[in-house]
Design an enzyme around this catalytic site. Structure first.
Site, PDB file in Angstrom:
ATOM      1  CD  GLU A 219      -2.639   1.234   2.588  1.00  0.00           C
ATOM      2  OE1 GLU A 219      -3.451   2.164   2.738  1.00  0.00           O
ATOM      3  OE2 GLU A 219      -2.430   0.358   3.460  1.00  0.00           O
ATOM      4  NE  ARG A 439       4.075  -7.683  11.321  1.00  0.00           N
ATOM      5  CZ  ARG A 439       3.181  -6.756  11.639  1.00  0.00           C
ATOM      6  NH1 ARG A 439       1.928  -7.085  11.786  1.00  0.00           N
ATOM      7  NH2 ARG A 439       3.549  -5.506  11.801  1.00  0.00           N
ATOM      8  CE  LYS A 449       1.736   0.330   5.289  1.00  0.00           C
ATOM      9  NZ  LYS A 449       1.430   0.402   3.846  1.00  0.00           N
TER      10      LYS A 449
END
Length: 745
Positions: A219, A439, A449
């Site tokens: 993104e 992760r 983020k």
């Protein structure tokens, strides 16, 4: 009879004594004590003990309790002769000393015990009697686990005394102690390998050579961080392995957060880590198609428009309550969706929800939102759209339409996999295989983020490329090389095991990359700098050519200046004594002839006598120096701490409570003139200080700024905030102890 001994392999100290006792008994009676290692600092099931054994329903959790138990149950070991009350009493006495006195970090207390031990062992080979007992193993284990003892052994072993040193070395070479140490080291290697070395042989479902298509969908709402880098590299790895294709797709479905600046930075960072693709797309390229598919869901009765306010909707989803709008007719939903698209006053109140299962045990299936209104202009499509699909709706659609065969994503999305498959099935789209991998999580590090943006917005950092940030740009600015980063990430593999990683391995790998090519330079801390005069050295400065890297001539040459006027650091000068011979690195030996100090006790001047005939191999001190003259330049050496002071952030933690108060540390220094030739981004080593990267070149008004590069050693990656806490706690405890002592008197 056999025992199960469980030992915390990361305990401090580790139960070396117990392990040695167990090894001794196993040598006499094989498999008498089965040793199991727990990967942790304590045994959580045993109230934080470092080792534990169960016997007749009771737990034995201290070194002495376990040792005595083994000694009594296995009398043939002769480690604890209960039939001889004098011997057993003496053994007990030394076990108590090991537990009560050798466990401390108080140097004065330990020094007294070391002297007592040395005297006791003057005419003895063993602590008690004429043969090995529990006392030898337990005391040896306590000493081995003592940081103070270890430091003395390493730096000034002779100060322990001849007899203590001889006994300690003797016990350490016994078969039992060597077996205990070897077993622990083997466990550490196996654990390190399993923790750090991932696997790629995951067996992708329906994988066909030449037909694999993967995708990396960032993104564009922030900079690429180390977690994104792992996802990108893994997707590229499998595309390359199967001679397939990688799609880089920007998931631009939220115009409120996205910027062209972020998109361009992501492209640059991907190129830096070697992730490239001939096919770059945007989710916004498919907005028309996604919109049509949303209409299809509505017409099928699988989606509805909902004007429930956000707070109520969240509460209803938690309580598994159906929305008041859930049973609206298709016609009504189509009309409301049109109002959303037109961004009318009424339309802005609605969102579109998938009609899956409002009371599902999987929260992601409780009628998730798949379209919402947003009147912010899009950085690609402008003001064409006033409604945007959510990632959870757009992702499966575009994956299928673009030809993605395998969607590799982190296992934080695992609960959303059923939702992903539901979208595909309801819209009758081509099936896509999902593989989720673990992760990346690092201690003292945030990878969200949203949270990183908070640090930027609140000026806790200088930007997304701040050296304290886990972004690709941030760690590169701190001196991380791309080869080391790639090697480390690929080493993690595509495992699904979640790990909380330390930074040491990554920075140690980076050191292996930079050490062979980093030019060597010299810097002296400016504060308290000591001016020195050397008799026998040239009065007029002489410049000589020297290798910038002794082991790598290809790095080139530098100029080293020699003269009778030099400067040293105060910390080095404080350690010198009159008459002492030491080595000035890259020059030769000198004798200390005179030391002058100021009123505060700081060294102000030293007179040396040059002794180039001296043997540098025989001197204990090798110190850095600089010829004092106009050629020297100022520099600022910068080090950093972690932004947060908690190893693992947990749900419910308030970020404001976790901020490390001070995270930047500047040291003003004087460096050799050769650093003038360096360019921004160059990596060097200031000898005896560490590796540094030039962050900003000197200007007419400001000195050059160098950032310290962690080398993977404990000191370079430890939390300074934790160290400060320990220091403060000790300071706080001291007055309390003094008060208590006075009260006793």
């Amino acid at each position: 009879m056999s025992f199960q001994l469980t030992v915390a392999s990361k305990a401090s100290p580790i139960s070396h004594g117990v392990l040695a006792v167990a090894a001794h008994i196993n040598a006499l009676q094989p498999s008498a004590v089965a040793v199991e290692y727990f990967d942790g600092k304590t045994l959580e099931s045993e109230k934080g003990a470092a080792a534990a054994v169960k016997y007749n329903g009771e737990s034995y959790t201290t070194t002495n309790a376990i040792a005595r138990l083994f000694g009594r149950v296995y009398p043939e070991s002769a480690l604890y002769n209960t039939k001889d009350p004098i011997i057993s009493t003496l053994v007990d006495q030394w076990l108590d000393i090991a537990e009560s006195k050798l466990a401390t970090s108080d140097f004065k207390v330990l020094d007294s015990i070391f002297k007592e031990l040395n005297k006791h062992l003057t005419l003895r080979s063993y602590i008690v009697g004429y043969q090995l007992t529990l006392a030898d193993f337990v005391v040896w284990g306590a000493l081995r686990g003592s940081p103070v003892f270890a430091r003395i052994v390493k730096t000034k072993k002779e100060s322990l005394g001849v007899y203590l040193g001889r006994w300690y070395d003797h016990i350490g070479t016994l078969a039992a102690t060597e077996s205990a140490i070897a077993g622990l080291q083997k466990q550490e290697k196996v654990k390190a390998k399993s923790n750090e070395q991932g696997k790629f042989d995951i067996g992708l479902t329906d994988a066909v050579m030449g037909s694999i298509v993967t995708r990396f969908p960032p993104e564009p709402s922030g900079y690429l961080h180390i977690g994104h880098a792992k996802a990108a590299l893994l997707n590229q790895y499998f595309a390359d392995t199967y001679n397939g294709k990688l799609i880089i797709r920007f998931d631009d479905t939220n115009p409120s957060k996205e910027k062209t600046e972020f998109e361009e930075s992501i492209k640059e960072d991907l190129a830096l880590i070697g992730v490239t693709s001939t096919y770059v797309s945007h989710t916004s390229d498919f907005f028309d198609q996604i919109y049509e598919l949303a209409l299809q869901l509505i017409k099928q009765g699988d989606a509805y428009c909902d004007d429930t306010d956000m707070e109520t909707m969240r509460d209803e989803r938690i309580r598994c309550v159906a929305s008041k709008c859930r049973d609206a007719s298709v016609e009504e939903n189509l009309a409301n969706f049109e109002k959303m698209k037109s961004a009318t006053t009424e339309g802005l109140k609605y969102c579109l929800r998938a009609k899956i299962c409002y009371d599902s045990t999987n929260g992601t299936l409780r009628d998730p939102v798949i379209y919402r209104c947003n009147v912010t202009p899009h950085h690609h499509t402008g003001d064409k759209w006033k409604i945007y699909p959510t990632y959870d709706f757009a992702c499966p659609i575009v994956d299928s339409v673009e030809g993605v065969t395998h969607a590799l994503r982190t296992n934080e999305y695992r609960d959303r996999n059923p939702q992903y498959h539901w979208m595909i099935e309801k819209l009758a789209l081509r099936k896509v295989n999902i593989w989720d991998f673990s992760r990346v999580n690092f201690v003292y590090t945030l990878l969200s983020k949203r949270k990183l943006q908070w640090f930027v917005d609140n000026n806790h950092v200088t930007g997304w490329d701040d050296p304290r940030f886990p972004t690709v740009r941030g760690i590169r600015r701190r001196g991380m090389t791309i080869p080391a980063l790639k090697e480390y990430i690929l080493m993690q593999g595509a495992s699904q095991n979640s790990l909380m990683l330390e930074w040491d391995k990554l920075w140690a790998m980076n050191k292996k990359v930079i050490d062979p090519v980093a030019p060597r330079h010299t810097a002296v801390v400016k504060e308290g700098v000591v001016h020195c005069t050397i008799s026998g050295a040239p009065a007029t400065p002489e410049g000589k050519q020297a290798l910038r890297h002794k082991k790598n001539p290809a790095i080139g040459m530098k100029t080293t200046t020699y003269s009778n006027k030099i400067i040293l650091e105060q910390e080095d000068a404080k350690t010198l004594e009159i008459g002492e011979e030491l080595t000035l690195m890259d020059w030769g030996n000198v004798f200390v002839r005179k030391i002058e100090k100021d009123e505060s006790g700081h060294v102000s001047h030293i007179d040396f006598e040059l002794h180039l005939e001296g043997d540098f191999k025989k001197t204990k001190k090798k110190i850095t120096w600089l010829s004092f003259g106009e050629e020297l330049v100022d520099a600022v050496l910068v080090d950093y701490d972690y932004l947060i002071n908690k190893k693992k952030v947990e749900e419910g933690d308030d970020l404001k409570d976790l901020i490390t108060p001070v995270t930047e540390f500047k040291t003003f220094a004087i460096a050799d003139a050769n650093i003038k030739d360096l360019k921004k981004g160059d990596i060097i080593q200031f000898e005896r200080k560490g590796y540094y990267i030039l962050d900003a070149e000197a200007t007419a008004d400001t000195p050059a700024i160098f950032i310290l590069i962690p080398d993977g050693k404990a000191a370079s990656i430890a939390s300074k905030a934790d160290d400060n806490k320990k220091t403060e706690n000790k300071k706080a405890e001291k007055p309390k102890k003094e008060k208590a002592d006075k009260a006793k008197k």
